[in-house]
Design a protein around this motif. Structure first.
Motif, PDB file in Angstrom:
ATOM      1  N   THR A  90       0.821  -1.216   0.000  1.00 20.44           N
ATOM      2  CA  THR A  90       0.000   0.000   0.000  1.00 20.44           C
ATOM      3  C   THR A  90       0.854   1.265   0.000  1.00 20.44           C
ATOM      4  O   THR A  90       0.422   2.296  -0.501  1.00 20.44           O
ATOM      5  N   ASN A  91       2.043   1.194   0.594  1.00 23.14           N
ATOM      6  CA  ASN A  91       2.935   2.347   0.693  1.00 23.14           C
ATOM      7  C   ASN A  91       4.368   1.904   0.456  1.00 23.14           C
ATOM      8  O   ASN A  91       4.741   0.784   0.787  1.00 23.14           O
ATOM      9  N   VAL A  92       5.165   2.821  -0.098  1.00 24.62           N
ATOM     10  CA  VAL A  92       6.585   2.567  -0.329  1.00 24.62           C
ATOM     11  C   VAL A  92       7.365   3.708   0.292  1.00 24.62           C
ATOM     12  O   VAL A  92       6.978   4.872   0.188  1.00 24.62           O
ATOM     13  N   LYS A  93       8.470   3.355   0.953  1.00 25.05           N
ATOM     14  CA  LYS A  93       9.323   4.380   1.561  1.00 25.05           C
ATOM     15  C   LYS A  93      10.733   4.274   0.997  1.00 25.05           C
ATOM     16  O   LYS A  93      11.298   3.186   0.924  1.00 25.05           O
ATOM     17  N   PHE A  94      11.266   5.410   0.577  1.00 22.88           N
ATOM     18  CA  PHE A  94      12.687   5.521   0.271  1.00 22.88           C
ATOM     19  C   PHE A  94      13.308   6.026   1.567  1.00 22.88           C
ATOM     20  O   PHE A  94      13.196   7.197   1.898  1.00 22.88           O
ATOM     21  N   ASN A  95      13.933   5.138   2.336  1.00 22.74           N
ATOM     22  CA  ASN A  95      14.447   5.544   3.644  1.00 22.74           C
ATOM     23  C   ASN A  95      15.925   5.890   3.598  1.00 22.74           C
ATOM     24  O   ASN A  95      16.676   5.364   2.793  1.00 22.74           O
ATOM     25  N   ASP A  96      16.300   6.795   4.482  1.00 17.99           N
ATOM     26  CA  ASP A  96      17.686   7.249   4.595  1.00 17.99           C
ATOM     27  C   ASP A  96      18.279   7.616   3.240  1.00 17.99           C
ATOM     28  O   ASP A  96      19.433   7.320   2.939  1.00 17.99           O
ATOM     29  N   ALA A  97      17.456   8.266   2.423  1.00 22.08           N
ATOM     30  CA  ALA A  97      17.908   8.651   1.092  1.00 22.08           C
ATOM     31  C   ALA A  97      18.958   9.749   1.201  1.00 22.08           C
ATOM     32  O   ALA A  97      18.791  10.701   1.951  1.00 22.08           O
TER      33      ALA A  97
END
Length: 133
Positions: free
Chosen positions: A83-90
């Motif tokens: 349902t959701n996507v995160k680009f983390n610590d970009a």
């Protein structure tokens, strides 16, 4: 470009439940005086409950520094029920030390669910049968 990249998290709400296997990404780029402010690396996380909980970091992605083109990144696997996507610590490029980040475009390449593919196939069979009759 930058010897001192900044970090951030970018969250995308897909507006439904999907499976995907890659992205099309366009890092921000301006021909001329503005510095490149695209993403240089990010960790990929997914949520199946509208962002209440997140997966562990699934992989680290390193998009190309843009010259105005869109790049396809194949994840090598299909993430389902997302349902959701995160680009983390970009980390991102910033020649001038600012916190400005830019993406021209981000598109997730959706993989059809097996039930949708089956319904499409059945529909084609009905059309072919009608054509012969």
């Amino acid at each position: 470009l930058s010897n001192n990249p900044k970090t951030l998290d970018l969250v995308f709400n897909l507006g439904g439940t999907y499976s995907f296997s890659g992205i099309l990404i366009g890092n921000y780029w301006e021909n001329g005086t503005a510095p490149n402010r695209g993403i240089s690396t990010f960790g990929l996380q997914t949520s199946i409950d509208n962002g209440l909980t997140w997966s562990a970091n699934l992989q680290t992605v390193t998009p190309a520094q843009s010259t105005g083109n869109i790049q396809y990144i194949d994840f090598g696997t299909t993430y389902t029920g997302v349902t959701n996507v995160k680009f983390n610590d970009a980390t991102h490029f910033s020649n001038d030390g600012s916190d400005i980040v830019g993406l021209n475009e981000v598109r997730f390449t959706v993989v059809p669910e097996p039930s949708a593919a089956l319904l499409g196939g059945l529909g084609m069979l009905v059309l072919l049968r009608r054509r012969r009759a």
